[in-house]
Design a protein around this motif. Structure first.
Motif, PDB file in Angstrom:
ATOM      1  N   ILE A 108     -31.008 -30.173 -14.971  1.00 56.60           N
ATOM      2  CA  ILE A 108     -30.719 -31.275 -14.044  1.00 56.60           C
ATOM      3  C   ILE A 108     -29.279 -31.178 -13.544  1.00 56.60           C
ATOM      4  CG2 ILE A 108     -30.468 -33.781 -13.843  1.00 56.60           C
ATOM      5  CD1 ILE A 108     -32.771 -34.057 -15.852  1.00 56.60           C
ATOM      6  N   ILE A 109     -28.355 -30.858 -14.446  1.00 52.91           N
ATOM      7  CA  ILE A 109     -26.946 -30.737 -14.059  1.00 52.91           C
ATOM      8  C   ILE A 109     -26.760 -29.642 -13.021  1.00 52.91           C
ATOM      9  CG2 ILE A 109     -24.639 -30.102 -14.885  1.00 52.91           C
ATOM     10  CD1 ILE A 109     -25.509 -31.396 -17.599  1.00 52.91           C
ATOM     11  N   VAL A 110     -27.356 -28.488 -13.259  1.00 54.48           N
ATOM     12  CA  VAL A 110     -27.213 -27.349 -12.345  1.00 54.48           C
ATOM     13  C   VAL A 110     -27.850 -27.656 -10.991  1.00 54.48           C
ATOM     14  CG1 VAL A 110     -27.839 -24.941 -11.945  1.00 54.48           C
ATOM     15  CG2 VAL A 110     -27.054 -25.652 -14.200  1.00 54.48           C
ATOM     16  N   VAL A 111     -29.090 -28.153 -11.009  1.00 56.04           N
ATOM     17  CA  VAL A 111     -29.818 -28.413  -9.759  1.00 56.04           C
ATOM     18  C   VAL A 111     -29.152 -29.527  -8.953  1.00 56.04           C
ATOM     19  CG1 VAL A 111     -32.021 -29.191  -8.776  1.00 56.04           C
ATOM     20  CG2 VAL A 111     -32.008 -27.569 -10.680  1.00 56.04           C
ATOM     21  N   SER A 112     -28.758 -30.609  -9.626  1.00 58.99           N
ATOM     22  CA  SER A 112     -28.140 -31.730  -8.899  1.00 58.99           C
ATOM     23  C   SER A 112     -26.788 -31.334  -8.311  1.00 58.99           C
ATOM     24  CB  SER A 112     -27.984 -32.942  -9.821  1.00 58.99           C
ATOM     25  OG  SER A 112     -27.075 -32.675 -10.876  1.00 58.99           O
ATOM     26  N   THR A 113     -26.034 -30.504  -9.016  1.00 54.78           N
ATOM     27  CA  THR A 113     -24.749 -30.042  -8.494  1.00 54.78           C
ATOM     28  C   THR A 113     -24.950 -29.200  -7.249  1.00 54.78           C
ATOM     29  OG1 THR A 113     -23.792 -30.041 -10.722  1.00 54.78           O
ATOM     30  CG2 THR A 113     -22.621 -28.802  -9.037  1.00 54.78           C
ATOM     31  N   LEU A 114     -25.957 -28.340  -7.267  1.00 51.21           N
ATOM     32  CA  LEU A 114     -26.249 -27.495  -6.106  1.00 51.21           C
ATOM     33  C   LEU A 114     -26.670 -28.341  -4.903  1.00 51.21           C
ATOM     34  CD1 LEU A 114     -26.664 -24.717  -4.808  1.00 51.21           C
ATOM     35  CD2 LEU A 114     -28.968 -24.695  -5.774  1.00 51.21           C
ATOM     36  N   ILE A 115     -27.598 -29.278  -5.122  1.00 51.42           N
ATOM     37  CA  ILE A 115     -28.089 -30.107  -4.015  1.00 51.42           C
ATOM     38  C   ILE A 115     -26.981 -31.003  -3.471  1.00 51.42           C
ATOM     39  CG2 ILE A 115     -29.765 -31.879  -3.339  1.00 51.42           C
ATOM     40  CD1 ILE A 115     -31.654 -30.816  -5.441  1.00 51.42           C
ATOM     41  N   SER A 116     -26.085 -31.464  -4.345  1.00 49.44           N
ATOM     42  CA  SER A 116     -25.027 -32.386  -3.916  1.00 49.44           C
ATOM     43  C   SER A 116     -24.070 -31.757  -2.912  1.00 49.44           C
ATOM     44  CB  SER A 116     -24.243 -32.896  -5.129  1.00 49.44           C
ATOM     45  OG  SER A 116     -23.426 -31.879  -5.682  1.00 49.44           O
ATOM     46  N   LEU A 117     -23.965 -30.426  -2.915  1.00 52.74           N
ATOM     47  CA  LEU A 117     -23.124 -29.763  -1.917  1.00 52.74           C
ATOM     48  C   LEU A 117     -23.572 -30.124  -0.502  1.00 52.74           C
ATOM     49  CD1 LEU A 117     -22.864 -26.177  -3.483  1.00 52.74           C
ATOM     50  CD2 LEU A 117     -21.203 -28.032  -3.635  1.00 52.74           C
ATOM     51  N   PHE A 118     -24.873 -30.309  -0.342  1.00 56.07           N
ATOM     52  CA  PHE A 118     -25.426 -30.628   0.982  1.00 56.07           C
ATOM     53  C   PHE A 118     -25.548 -32.134   1.206  1.00 56.07           C
ATOM     54  CE2 PHE A 118     -27.078 -26.542  -0.483  1.00 56.07           C
ATOM     55  CZ  PHE A 118     -26.708 -25.704   0.549  1.00 56.07           C
ATOM     56  N   THR A 119     -26.002 -32.867   0.184  1.00 56.39           N
ATOM     57  CA  THR A 119     -26.238 -34.299   0.382  1.00 56.39           C
ATOM     58  C   THR A 119     -24.939 -35.077   0.589  1.00 56.39           C
ATOM     59  OG1 THR A 119     -26.309 -34.591  -2.032  1.00 56.39           O
ATOM     60  CG2 THR A 119     -28.415 -34.310  -0.884  1.00 56.39           C
ATOM     61  N   ILE A 120     -23.887 -34.727  -0.152  1.00 58.66           N
ATOM     62  CA  ILE A 120     -22.617 -35.446   0.006  1.00 58.66           C
ATOM     63  C   ILE A 120     -22.015 -35.177   1.378  1.00 58.66           C
ATOM     64  CG2 ILE A 120     -20.227 -35.587  -0.804  1.00 58.66           C
ATOM     65  CD1 ILE A 120     -21.239 -35.176  -3.624  1.00 58.66           C
ATOM     66  N   SER A 121     -21.993 -33.906   1.783  1.00 55.45           N
ATOM     67  CA  SER A 121     -21.425 -33.565   3.087  1.00 55.45           C
ATOM     68  C   SER A 121     -22.209 -34.213   4.220  1.00 55.45           C
ATOM     69  CB  SER A 121     -21.415 -32.038   3.263  1.00 55.45           C
ATOM     70  OG  SER A 121     -20.652 -31.424   2.256  1.00 55.45           O
ATOM     71  N   THR A 122     -23.543 -34.138   4.144  1.00 59.21           N
ATOM     72  CA  THR A 122     -24.386 -34.728   5.180  1.00 59.21           C
ATOM     73  C   THR A 122     -24.253 -36.241   5.207  1.00 59.21           C
ATOM     74  OG1 THR A 122     -25.987 -32.919   4.905  1.00 59.21           O
ATOM     75  CG2 THR A 122     -26.745 -34.892   6.058  1.00 59.21           C
ATOM     76  N   GLY A 123     -24.197 -36.865   4.022  1.00 57.75           N
ATOM     77  CA  GLY A 123     -24.084 -38.313   3.949  1.00 57.75           C
ATOM     78  C   GLY A 123     -22.781 -38.826   4.535  1.00 57.75           C
ATOM     79  N   VAL A 124     -21.669 -38.171   4.191  1.00 59.87           N
ATOM     80  CA  VAL A 124     -20.372 -38.587   4.733  1.00 59.87           C
ATOM     81  C   VAL A 124     -20.337 -38.392   6.244  1.00 59.87           C
ATOM     82  CG1 VAL A 124     -17.903 -38.063   4.766  1.00 59.87           C
ATOM     83  CG2 VAL A 124     -19.111 -38.195   2.592  1.00 59.87           C
ATOM     84  N   PHE A 125     -20.891 -37.283   6.711  1.00 64.34           N
ATOM     85  CA  PHE A 125     -20.942 -37.025   8.149  1.00 64.34           C
ATOM     86  C   PHE A 125     -21.728 -38.127   8.865  1.00 64.34           C
ATOM     87  CE2 PHE A 125     -23.119 -35.195  11.849  1.00 64.34           C
ATOM     88  CZ  PHE A 125     -22.025 -34.751  12.587  1.00 64.34           C
ATOM     89  N   ALA A 126     -22.891 -38.523   8.289  1.00 63.77           N
ATOM     90  CA  ALA A 126     -23.713 -39.556   8.906  1.00 63.77           C
ATOM     91  C   ALA A 126     -23.006 -40.911   8.904  1.00 63.77           C
ATOM     92  CB  ALA A 126     -25.049 -39.668   8.157  1.00 63.77           C
ATOM     93  N   LEU A 127     -22.348 -41.257   7.805  1.00 57.88           N
ATOM     94  CA  LEU A 127     -21.644 -42.536   7.725  1.00 57.88           C
ATOM     95  C   LEU A 127     -20.472 -42.580   8.705  1.00 57.88           C
ATOM     96  CD1 LEU A 127     -21.606 -43.098   3.848  1.00 57.88           C
ATOM     97  CD2 LEU A 127     -22.956 -44.342   5.547  1.00 57.88           C
ATOM     98  N   LYS A 128     -19.796 -41.449   8.866  1.00 66.21           N
ATOM     99  CA  LYS A 128     -18.692 -41.394   9.834  1.00 66.21           C
ATOM    100  C   LYS A 128     -19.223 -41.484  11.257  1.00 66.21           C
ATOM    101  CE  LYS A 128     -15.000 -38.987   7.345  1.00 66.21           C
ATOM    102  NZ  LYS A 128     -14.071 -37.822   7.364  1.00 66.21           N
ATOM    103  N   ALA A 129     -20.319 -40.797  11.530  1.00 68.20           N
ATOM    104  CA  ALA A 129     -20.913 -40.821  12.871  1.00 68.20           C
ATOM    105  C   ALA A 129     -21.342 -42.230  13.272  1.00 68.20           C
ATOM    106  CB  ALA A 129     -22.090 -39.857  12.935  1.00 68.20           C
ATOM    107  N   LEU A 130     -21.773 -43.010  12.290  1.00 67.91           N
ATOM    108  CA  LEU A 130     -22.193 -44.389  12.550  1.00 67.91           C
ATOM    109  C   LEU A 130     -21.022 -45.366  12.528  1.00 67.91           C
ATOM    110  CD1 LEU A 130     -25.457 -44.444  10.334  1.00 67.91           C
ATOM    111  CD2 LEU A 130     -25.322 -44.388  12.836  1.00 67.91           C
ATOM    112  N   GLY A 131     -19.826 -44.856  12.248  1.00 61.92           N
ATOM    113  CA  GLY A 131     -18.637 -45.697  12.222  1.00 61.92           C
ATOM    114  C   GLY A 131     -18.565 -46.648  11.054  1.00 61.92           C
ATOM    115  N   LEU A 132     -19.209 -46.277   9.934  1.00 60.14           N
ATOM    116  CA  LEU A 132     -19.252 -47.169   8.778  1.00 60.14           C
ATOM    117  C   LEU A 132     -18.152 -46.878   7.764  1.00 60.14           C
ATOM    118  CD1 LEU A 132     -23.141 -47.186   8.210  1.00 60.14           C
ATOM    119  CD2 LEU A 132     -21.726 -48.972   9.264  1.00 60.14           C
ATOM    120  N   VAL A 133     -17.605 -45.677   7.788  1.00 63.26           N
ATOM    121  CA  VAL A 133     -16.545 -45.328   6.826  1.00 63.26           C
ATOM    122  C   VAL A 133     -15.329 -44.769   7.564  1.00 63.26           C
ATOM    123  CG1 VAL A 133     -18.206 -44.855   5.003  1.00 63.26           C
ATOM    124  CG2 VAL A 133     -17.422 -42.966   6.417  1.00 63.26           C
TER     125      VAL A 133
END
Length: 313
Positions: A288-313
């Protein structure tokens, strides 16, 4: 988004590197299962409690004492813990439920979350993130100790036995030992603090090497579906739930951004240490640690990009 991705990689890639080194050392025969068992016990009983003790002892509330955000963060984490436990009941074997629940809700906030918050928001991210990290460490330890004790093959599931296990957990004891000293502003001798730092600094690299050394390709294949489900809960569903509930509460800007980063952090390395300490499925915890760390490289970057695009952060 490039800065966010770069910051995420800088924090996450060293984690992968240490896990890979552990697997390589095991492959070369330089470490064996006996070493992994002994080192994991050392981290759980000595180095990690020392790290938490020193972290609490040195903690100073940031100028931004946002108790409303901290309370919301703790509430969302507890809600997610309950939902994940319910989700695990029909989907996991009895002996795997505790490891699944812990891996799916317990994030690496003190390292990944705090580093990303500081990278994105500077001193504000560090002060507010430090306050959130200190609060969530205690909650995560208690909830993890409870769910692991309930399904542990070596720990009684009687409420009194679970309470005793939580009360005698070395990680919790490390925090409790520091609280009165912090409140009374006691300063330990410099030589003692330096010695403690030497011991505490072993925690993360040794824990990650043990994860790599304890990894089994066959075990990972067998637990691949569960580890993927737990990872998606941790880095996708949990931050999404937090953001959706935070918006009606009025959280915006750095508050929402830091909340997302903490909720979206991958599973914590200490989850593996606690799983081994409870006699549970440590291979599933490592996966779980290995898989979640790998997936988080994409989910965190995509999430921050989406929140910034919507002007929320």
């Amino acid at each position: 988004m490039g800065d966010v991705l770069h910051g995420t990689l800088e924090v996450s890639l060293p984690v992968f590197a240490m896990v890979f080194i552990g697997a390589l050392l095991k492959r070369l025969g330089w470490i064996d299962q006996a070493f992994v068992n002994t080192a994991s016990s050392l981290v759980f009983k000595a180095t990690m409690p020392t790290l938490l003790f020193l972290s609490i002892l040195r903690a100073e509330p940031g100028r931004t004492l946002n108790l409303e955000l901290v309370g919301f963060y703790l509430g969302i984490s507890t809600l997610a813990f309950g939902l994940i436990w319910l989700w695990a009941l029909p989907r996991c074997r009895h002996e795997d439920r505790g490891v699944f629940v812990q891996g799916a809700f317990r994030g690496n906030c003190g390292i990944v979350g705090l580093a990303l918050a500081a990278s994105m928001y500077g001193d504000l991210g560090l002060s507010l993130g430090g306050l959130m990290a200190g609060a969530i460490i205690v909650l995560n330890l208690v909830l993890s100790a409870i769910v692991l004790a309930v399904y542990s093959p070596t720990i009684s599931s009687h409420p009194l036995a679970i309470l005793k296990d939580v009360a005698t957990n070395p990680l919790i004891l490390g925090i409790l030992a520091a609280l009165p000293l912090t409140y009374m502003r006691v300063e330990l001798p410099a030589w003692l603090m330096t010695s403690g730092d030497y011991l505490a600094s072993l925690s993360l690299p040794l824990a990650l090497i043990c994860i790599g050394g304890g990894l089994s390709v066959s075990a990972i294949k067998q637990s691949s579906a569960l580890s993927l489900e737990a990872s998606l809960w941790k880095v996708l569903l949990m931050p999404a739930l937090g953001v959706l509930l935070a918006l009606p509460m009025g959280f915006r800007g750095p508050e929402l951004g830091i909340l997302f980063l903490f909720l979206g952090s991958p599973s914590a390395a200490v989850a593996y240490v606690m799983a081994r300490g409870a006699g549970a499925n440590a291979e599933l915890a490592a996966s779980i640690i290995v898989v979640s760390t790998l997936i988080s490289l994409f989910t965190i970057s995509t999430g921050v990009f989406a929140l910034k695009a919507l002007g929320l952060v």
